[in-house]
Design an enzyme around this catalytic site. Sequence first.
Site, PDB file in Angstrom:
ATOM      1  N   SER A  68       0.796  -1.235   0.000  1.00 11.85           N
ATOM      2  CA  SER A  68       0.000   0.000   0.000  1.00 11.85           C
ATOM      3  C   SER A  68       0.827   1.282   0.000  1.00 11.85           C
ATOM      4  CB  SER A  68      -0.960   0.019   1.193  1.00 11.85           C
ATOM      5  OG  SER A  68      -2.050  -0.842   0.969  1.00 11.85           O
ATOM      6  N   LYS A  71       0.389   3.178  -3.082  1.00 12.54           N
ATOM      7  CA  LYS A  71      -0.747   4.089  -3.242  1.00 12.54           C
ATOM      8  C   LYS A  71      -0.315   5.548  -3.129  1.00 12.54           C
ATOM      9  CE  LYS A  71      -3.918   0.705  -1.154  1.00 12.54           C
ATOM     10  NZ  LYS A  71      -4.745   0.399   0.044  1.00 12.54           N
ATOM     11  N   TYR A 193      -3.636  -2.358 -10.827  1.00 10.60           N
ATOM     12  CA  TYR A 193      -3.623  -2.170  -9.372  1.00 10.60           C
ATOM     13  C   TYR A 193      -2.807  -3.264  -8.683  1.00 10.60           C
ATOM     14  CZ  TYR A 193      -5.390  -1.686  -4.590  1.00 10.60           C
ATOM     15  OH  TYR A 193      -5.489  -1.536  -3.222  1.00 10.60           O
ATOM     16  N   TYR A 244      -3.982   3.014   7.825  1.00 12.28           N
ATOM     17  CA  TYR A 244      -5.208   2.239   8.010  1.00 12.28           C
ATOM     18  C   TYR A 244      -6.008   2.801   9.191  1.00 12.28           C
ATOM     19  CZ  TYR A 244      -2.456  -0.872   5.038  1.00 12.28           C
ATOM     20  OH  TYR A 244      -1.682  -1.382   4.033  1.00 12.28           O
ATOM     21  N   VAL A 262       1.376  -3.607   3.985  1.00 15.12           N
ATOM     22  CA  VAL A 262       1.402  -4.893   4.678  1.00 15.12           C
ATOM     23  C   VAL A 262       2.640  -5.716   4.344  1.00 15.12           C
ATOM     24  CG1 VAL A 262      -1.098  -5.007   4.963  1.00 15.12           C
ATOM     25  CG2 VAL A 262      -0.027  -6.043   2.936  1.00 15.12           C
TER      26      VAL A 262
END
Length: 308
Positions: A68, A71, A193, A244, A262
């Site tokens: 992530s 992102k 993605y 998160y 993660v």
Amino acid sequence: MKLQKSELPALLERIYSEVTPLYGVGKTADYIPPLSRVNPRQFGMAIRFVDGDEFTVGQASTPFSIQSISKLFALMLALDIVGDDLWKRVGREPSGMRFNSLLQLENENGIPRNPFINAGAIVVTDTIVNHSASPVKRLEQFMASLSGNVFNRYDPEVYVAEARTGYRNAAIANLLKALGNLEGEVDVVLDSYYKQCSMTMSCLDLARATESLANKGKSSFRTQFHGERMDKRVNALMLTCGLYDAAGNFAYQVGLPAKSGVGGGIVAVLPGYFSVAVWSPELDSYGNSVLGQKALELLTHYTSSSIF
């Protein structure tokens, strides 16, 4: 910051010695098989100052799956492409729910709360896909232009595992499509993605790649960069949404804008001073690196550094 650079090597060694006893407290991400097989007893940390000075400890040059954290770079690229038009399709607020929630997405008419939850990140990827002949290659080149490392690529094994187990992401993408907030074909967007999330970088790569967020958009490796005060906007989102469901506690304990993944990595910045990346594969219940969080907490404690 109450520390001379000459003291940093010793400080990083001290942090290393204080966090490594935490091995075994967390566990690796078991729902992505290649990540579950990573040696959990690893820790790396890299700091890059805005003047270009760098300091490392542990496995700071070991590539790992950034997950992530990708992102963050996708967001920077999408903003570079479409600017503030992106915010017509994705919000800028903490979600208060799980990062892969379908309920919230449907209740809010297909507009994801922020670009770091999965729905928002898929919309960001959709933006890149719809403005690129080769979206994955474009993102790889963008990330290489930030880190100075042209060998940053996605890991095919992790990509295959992501695609095989990404049922919830497929549900999110299809719901976005049904609600009119996915312009590309679902399979094409998801393919990009999954490859994006499978990118590999080291702590040193990540510290270099986020230098611009600590230096008012200026990068040592990229001559032209994103729009005016992009760093301010992205840092604000990292502070409120980057970890998160633990963003608030991290802001309290560490006090820096940050983004986690993660794969065990976390990037953070102290605007005007440095960017820092940490990595250790074992995660807490929120999906954030146990050793990484502690290392950043110790760094800001020992240096009296924080944005607050």
